[in-house]
Design an enzyme around this catalytic site. Structure first.
Site, short mmCIF file in Angstrom:
data_model
loop_
_atom_site.label_atom_id
_atom_site.label_comp_id
_atom_site.label_asym_id
_atom_site.label_seq_id
_atom_site.Cartn_x
_atom_site.Cartn_y
_atom_site.Cartn_z
N ARG A 156 0.85 -1.19 0.00
CA ARG A 156 0.00 0.00 0.00
C ARG A 156 0.88 1.23 0.00
NH1 ARG A 156 -5.03 1.68 4.01
NH2 ARG A 156 -3.48 1.53 5.66
N ASP A 163 -4.50 3.12 13.99
CA ASP A 163 -3.65 3.80 13.00
C ASP A 163 -4.21 5.19 12.80
OD1 ASP A 163 -5.84 3.58 11.31
OD2 ASP A 163 -4.89 2.21 9.91
#
Length: 555
Positions: free
Chosen positions: A186, A468
């Site tokens: 990613r 996150d």
């Protein structure tokens, strides 16, 4: 630069950007200006630099234009317009077409694990009982120059199969098992820059940097192993951004004499504008795309951010915003229907829980995970995410049961019997309380996450969840939204800047008690609190806390 100055910079649009109009006479317009990191010379080979230069020359300038289009659309929404399906692309939504196809090693993605690109994490994730590991340069990584470079080296070693790690404190050895999970990288979102690499004296998009280095150093080995260069694309907001990525992929495939469609990607549908353009995103990337993913936490954050000026779209406590609420259920079902109509996989969202050491507590954790994954599998998702290897068996058991023996996915579930999902369903806020307990929890989560992030850690266990950037974004934007629209908590307290400041002081004391004085005093909590205060009490909402936060990272 103070936190207030950083916030002003990112609310007034003063961040330095690339311009396709700028030109330099320097025959080598690409410059690496970051400090030396051990091993970086192995990454910055002439071939890798040539690719990075070519991508910057041909595509970096357009990112500025795409971000400007985002701002223009947001300005219209701020003035009262609501997101909706695009009338000008109705023919694409109504047309009969499919994506190019899915490689064999990506047809079964029933459980994926995600995490940052540190060496130990990569080994443990690839060895986990999952189908795919998404190695993350985005929301779970605080992108200091050292971590970005080390992450690329770690992934190169993992692809070559010679990655190992020795724990410095225990001496424990970590190495790859014979049959690791499929690797997907990613890259960073288009809004994030890599300030340590400049093209024509301007920082290049972090996404181009991540993509170029991972592709260049790994595509040959990946293809030789029967896999390929696979990517997750985050935070797209329109099909025009998908078109940009399609052009990048086609350019690189042509440059390296690869068949069209060799590069494969999965797009996260984690912004509110993108959910109205899923067909169009699939269409623009039809040669390369294999799936869409429900990035639920960022999606909730984007819902708040996009509709920030709409007083009738205010959300309750984060804990009340679950996937069975009307607007999130509609989002999930529409993604499945859209993907399966085009022969693309429909990936579910993250189980952010961390297994608990206490048996009774862990039983509760696993029950919550089961409920979440049952809902996704029952809806027709082809796979799901977990944040910890200890949750893989639970998620796998559920998806095994729904997918069935001998099958690899649920592409056969078309959801054609569903009533059409309207814009009003996707925009309808959920019910729930705004509680003082919820607000205080938001404060503790956000300040601890920001403190960890500016010290270089983007993936942080807090109160039993692996947090996150997305969950910290929800925490701080929820409070901003409540302040903006003069909302009251369930106990009658009006949410104001003054209330927030008072609670922050009190919750910092609580955090100090929880962590201990030594950890608290040696940390960056004062700096984190200053940044948190600035972005939460600013009159204009800062788009991403990682923008001002990035400038506080050490090199």
């Amino acid at each position: 630069m103070t936190a207030e100055q950083l916030v002003a910079k990112y609310t007034q649009g003063e961040a330095k950007s690339l311009s396709s109009q700028q030109a330099e006479t320097d025959p080598s317009p690409l410059a690496i200006i970051g400090p030396d990191v051990q091993g970086q010379e192995e990454l910055f080979t002439p071939g890798a630099l040539a690719l990075l230069t070519a991508l910057s020359e041909n595509f970096a300038g357009e990112v500025t234009e795409l971000l400007a289009k985002r701002s223009q659309k947001q300005a219209r929404i701020d003035k009262g317009e609501l997101p909706d399906f695009l009338p000008e692309t109705r023919a694409i939504r109504d047309g009969q077409w499919s994506i190019r196809g899915i490689p064999a090693d990506l047809t079964d993605r029933r459980v994926e694990i995600t995490g940052p690109v540190d060496r130990k994490m990569i080994i443990n994730a690839l060895n986990a009982k999952v189908k795919v590991f998404m190695a993350d340069f985005e929301d779970s990584l605080a992108p200091s120059w050292q971590k970005v470079i080390e992450g690329q080296i770690n992934l190169r070693d993992a692809v070559r199969g010679d990655i190992s790690f020795t724990a410095p404190d225990t001496g424990k050895q970590y190495s790859l098992d014979p049959d690791p999970a499929v690797l997907i990288c990613r890259v960073r979102g288009l809004h994030l820059k890599e300030k340590h690499v400049e093209y024509q004296s301007n920082a290049i998009p972090g996404a181009l940097f991540d993509f170029a280095l991972y592709f260049y150093h790994n595509y040959h080995q990946l293809l030789a192993k029967g896999s390929g260069p696979y990517f997750y694309l985050p935070k797209l907001e329109s099909h025009l951004e998908a078109r940009w990525w399609a052009k990048v992929f086609a350019f690189v495939e042509d440059r390296f004499c690869l068949k069209p469609g060799t590069i494969k990607c999965t797009c996260l549908i984690e912004t509110l504008p993108a959910v109205f353009e899923m067909d169009e995103i699939l269409y623009e990337l039809r040669s390369n795309i294999v799936a869409l993913n429900c990035g639920r936490w960022d999606y909730i954050f984007s819902y708040i951010k996009t509709l920030k000026n709409h007083a009738d779209k205010v959300l309750p406590d984060r804990q009340a915003v679950t996937m069975d609420t009307k607007f999130l259920s509609a989002y999930s079902r529409l993604l499945i229907k859209t993907c399966h109509k085009r022969d693309a996989l429909a990936m579910g969202g993250m189980a952010a829980f961390i297994p608990a050491k206490d048996e009774a507590t862990n039983a509760q954790v696993l029950q919550k995970v089961r409920g979440d994954k049952e809902l996704e599998a029952r809806n027709g998702h082809d796979g799901t995410w977990v944040a910890h290897p200890g949750l893989a068996d639970t998620a796998m058991e559920i998806f095994n049961r729904y997918i069935g023996p001998g099958e690899t996915n649920q592409l056969h579930i078309t959801r054609d019997v569903d009533a059409p999902i309207s814009a009003s369903e996707l925009l309808s806020p959920c019910d729930g309380e705004r509680t003082e307990t919820g607000m205080r929890l938001n404060i503790r989560i956000a300040v601890q996450y920001i403190e960890a992030w500016i010290q270089g850690n983007g993936c942080v266990p807090i109160y039993g969840l692996m947090e996150d950037a997305a969950t910290a974004e929800i925490s701080r934007t929820s409070i901003w939204q409540w302040i903006k629209h003069g909302k009251s908590l369930s106990n009658g307290k009006l949410v104001t800047k003054e209330l927030f400041n008072s609670m922050l002081k009190e919750e910092l004391v609580t955090v100090k008690q929880e962590l201990g004085s030594e950890r608290f005093n040696s940390g960056q909590f004062a700096k984190a609190a200053e940044l948190f205060t600035s972005i939460t009490t600013a009159d204009e909402l800062v788009d991403f806390l990682t923008l001002p936060g990035y400038e506080l990272l050490t090199a």
